[in-house]
Design a protein around this motif. Structure first.
Motif, PDB file in Angstrom:
ATOM      1  N   PHE A  47       0.825  -1.210   0.000  1.00  0.00           N
ATOM      2  CA  PHE A  47       0.000   0.000   0.000  1.00  0.00           C
ATOM      3  C   PHE A  47       0.855   1.254   0.000  1.00  0.00           C
ATOM      4  O   PHE A  47       2.014   1.228   0.391  1.00  0.00           O
ATOM      5  N   PHE A  48       0.264   2.358  -0.388  1.00  0.00           N
ATOM      6  CA  PHE A  48       0.852   3.672  -0.162  1.00  0.00           C
ATOM      7  C   PHE A  48      -0.284   4.642   0.123  1.00  0.00           C
ATOM      8  O   PHE A  48      -1.431   4.387  -0.211  1.00  0.00           O
ATOM      9  N   PHE A  49       0.053   5.749   0.786  1.00  0.00           N
ATOM     10  CA  PHE A  49      -0.946   6.775   1.056  1.00  0.00           C
ATOM     11  C   PHE A  49      -1.187   7.581  -0.214  1.00  0.00           C
ATOM     12  O   PHE A  49      -0.239   7.909  -0.936  1.00  0.00           O
ATOM     13  N   ASP A  50      -2.449   7.905  -0.472  1.00  0.00           N
ATOM     14  CA  ASP A  50      -2.799   8.680  -1.663  1.00  0.00           C
ATOM     15  C   ASP A  50      -1.886   9.885  -1.812  1.00  0.00           C
ATOM     16  O   ASP A  50      -1.694  10.648  -0.863  1.00  0.00           O
ATOM     17  N   GLY A  51      -1.328  10.042  -3.017  1.00  0.00           N
ATOM     18  CA  GLY A  51      -0.473  11.179  -3.302  1.00  0.00           C
ATOM     19  C   GLY A  51       0.960  11.035  -2.829  1.00  0.00           C
ATOM     20  O   GLY A  51       1.761  11.950  -2.994  1.00  0.00           O
ATOM     21  N   HIS A  52       1.309   9.876  -2.226  1.00  0.00           N
ATOM     22  CA  HIS A  52       2.655   9.699  -1.667  1.00  0.00           C
ATOM     23  C   HIS A  52       3.203   8.318  -2.026  1.00  0.00           C
ATOM     24  O   HIS A  52       3.719   7.604  -1.178  1.00  0.00           O
ATOM     25  N   GLU A  53       3.114   7.963  -3.308  1.00  0.00           N
ATOM     26  CA  GLU A  53       3.543   6.628  -3.721  1.00  0.00           C
ATOM     27  C   GLU A  53       5.025   6.378  -3.448  1.00  0.00           C
ATOM     28  O   GLU A  53       5.417   5.273  -3.095  1.00  0.00           O
ATOM     29  N   SER A  54       5.857   7.393  -3.604  1.00  0.00           N
ATOM     30  CA  SER A  54       7.296   7.187  -3.398  1.00  0.00           C
ATOM     31  C   SER A  54       7.874   8.207  -2.415  1.00  0.00           C
ATOM     32  O   SER A  54       9.059   8.519  -2.462  1.00  0.00           O
ATOM     33  N   SER A  55       7.032   8.714  -1.522  1.00  0.00           N
ATOM     34  CA  SER A  55       7.510   9.674  -0.524  1.00  0.00           C
ATOM     35  C   SER A  55       6.759   9.476   0.785  1.00  0.00           C
ATOM     36  O   SER A  55       5.761   8.761   0.834  1.00  0.00           O
ATOM     37  N   GLN A  56       7.253  10.117   1.832  1.00  0.00           N
ATOM     38  CA  GLN A  56       6.581  10.064   3.122  1.00  0.00           C
ATOM     39  C   GLN A  56       5.378  10.995   3.130  1.00  0.00           C
ATOM     40  O   GLN A  56       5.447  12.102   2.591  1.00  0.00           O
ATOM     41  N   ALA A  57       4.312  10.564   3.740  1.00  0.00           N
ATOM     42  CA  ALA A  57       3.141  11.423   3.910  1.00  0.00           C
ATOM     43  C   ALA A  57       3.369  12.283   5.149  1.00  0.00           C
ATOM     44  O   ALA A  57       3.723  11.766   6.205  1.00  0.00           O
ATOM     45  N   PRO A  58       3.171  13.598   5.051  1.00  0.00           N
ATOM     46  CA  PRO A  58       3.346  14.458   6.228  1.00  0.00           C
ATOM     47  C   PRO A  58       2.370  14.076   7.342  1.00  0.00           C
ATOM     48  O   PRO A  58       1.229  13.697   7.077  1.00  0.00           O
ATOM     49  N   PHE A  59       2.826  14.188   8.580  1.00  0.00           N
ATOM     50  CA  PHE A  59       1.968  13.863   9.712  1.00  0.00           C
ATOM     51  C   PHE A  59       0.903  14.937   9.894  1.00  0.00           C
ATOM     52  O   PHE A  59       1.156  16.125   9.749  1.00  0.00           O
ATOM     53  N   GLY A  65      -9.151  20.265  10.983  1.00  0.00           N
ATOM     54  CA  GLY A  65      -9.513  21.286   9.993  1.00  0.00           C
ATOM     55  C   GLY A  65     -10.096  20.644   8.749  1.00  0.00           C
ATOM     56  O   GLY A  65     -10.966  19.786   8.833  1.00  0.00           O
ATOM     57  N   ASP A  66      -9.574  21.039   7.594  1.00  0.00           N
ATOM     58  CA  ASP A  66     -10.081  20.468   6.343  1.00  0.00           C
ATOM     59  C   ASP A  66      -9.290  19.235   5.915  1.00  0.00           C
ATOM     60  O   ASP A  66      -9.529  18.659   4.870  1.00  0.00           O
ATOM     61  N   GLN A  67      -8.314  18.813   6.723  1.00  0.00           N
ATOM     62  CA  GLN A  67      -7.531  17.627   6.397  1.00  0.00           C
ATOM     63  C   GLN A  67      -8.293  16.379   6.813  1.00  0.00           C
ATOM     64  O   GLN A  67      -9.046  16.389   7.776  1.00  0.00           O
ATOM     65  N   ARG A  68      -8.093  15.314   6.071  1.00  0.00           N
ATOM     66  CA  ARG A  68      -8.716  14.043   6.424  1.00  0.00           C
ATOM     67  C   ARG A  68      -7.636  12.983   6.526  1.00  0.00           C
ATOM     68  O   ARG A  68      -6.502  13.196   6.136  1.00  0.00           O
ATOM     69  N   GLU A  69      -8.001  11.849   7.056  1.00  0.00           N
ATOM     70  CA  GLU A  69      -7.070  10.732   7.123  1.00  0.00           C
ATOM     71  C   GLU A  69      -6.649  10.361   5.708  1.00  0.00           C
ATOM     72  O   GLU A  69      -7.441  10.413   4.777  1.00  0.00           O
ATOM     73  N   TYR A  70      -5.405   9.970   5.539  1.00  0.00           N
ATOM     74  CA  TYR A  70      -4.925   9.566   4.219  1.00  0.00           C
ATOM     75  C   TYR A  70      -5.626   8.290   3.769  1.00  0.00           C
ATOM     76  O   TYR A  70      -5.810   7.367   4.553  1.00  0.00           O
TER      77      TYR A  70
END
Length: 98
Positions: A47-59, A65-70
């Motif tokens: 698996f990877f987090f949406d938008g972060h296939e080859s990078s770390q997802a920011p915490f 706010g308007d952020q949701r779980e990855y």
């Protein structure tokens, strides 16, 4: 082990299934328990987090706010996935739900 492929199999570094059973039996005879910890969140190979296939997802905190779980995305092609109650997934006996 990180990036486990099959959570139903014993990691061979822990010995054989028979050896684990013997250890558990002996521990119980001595009044002890054996705890086997499984790290389910280290599945980067699948698996990877949406938008972060080859990078770390920011915490960020969930729902801040308007952020949701990855969301999780599978690395395998759709024809390599299994049908599960939660849709097409990399494992037939374990599934996630975004």
């Amino acid at each position: 082990q990180y990036a486990q492929h099959d959570f139903t199999l014993l990691d061979r570094r822990l010995g054989t299934l028979e050896e684990l059973r013997a250890l558990t039996t002996r521990a119980h005879e001595l009044g002890m328990y054996v705890v086997i910890d499984v790290v389910m969140n280290h599945m980067d190979n699948e698996f990877f987090f949406d938008g972060h296939e080859s990078s770390q997802a920011p915490f960020h905190m969930h729902g801040l706010g308007d952020q949701r779980e990855y969301g999780l995305t599978t690395r395998r092609a759709s024809d390599e996935l299994f049908d599960t109650p939660a849709g097409r997934q990399p494992y037939m006996d374990f599934w996630y739900n975004n």
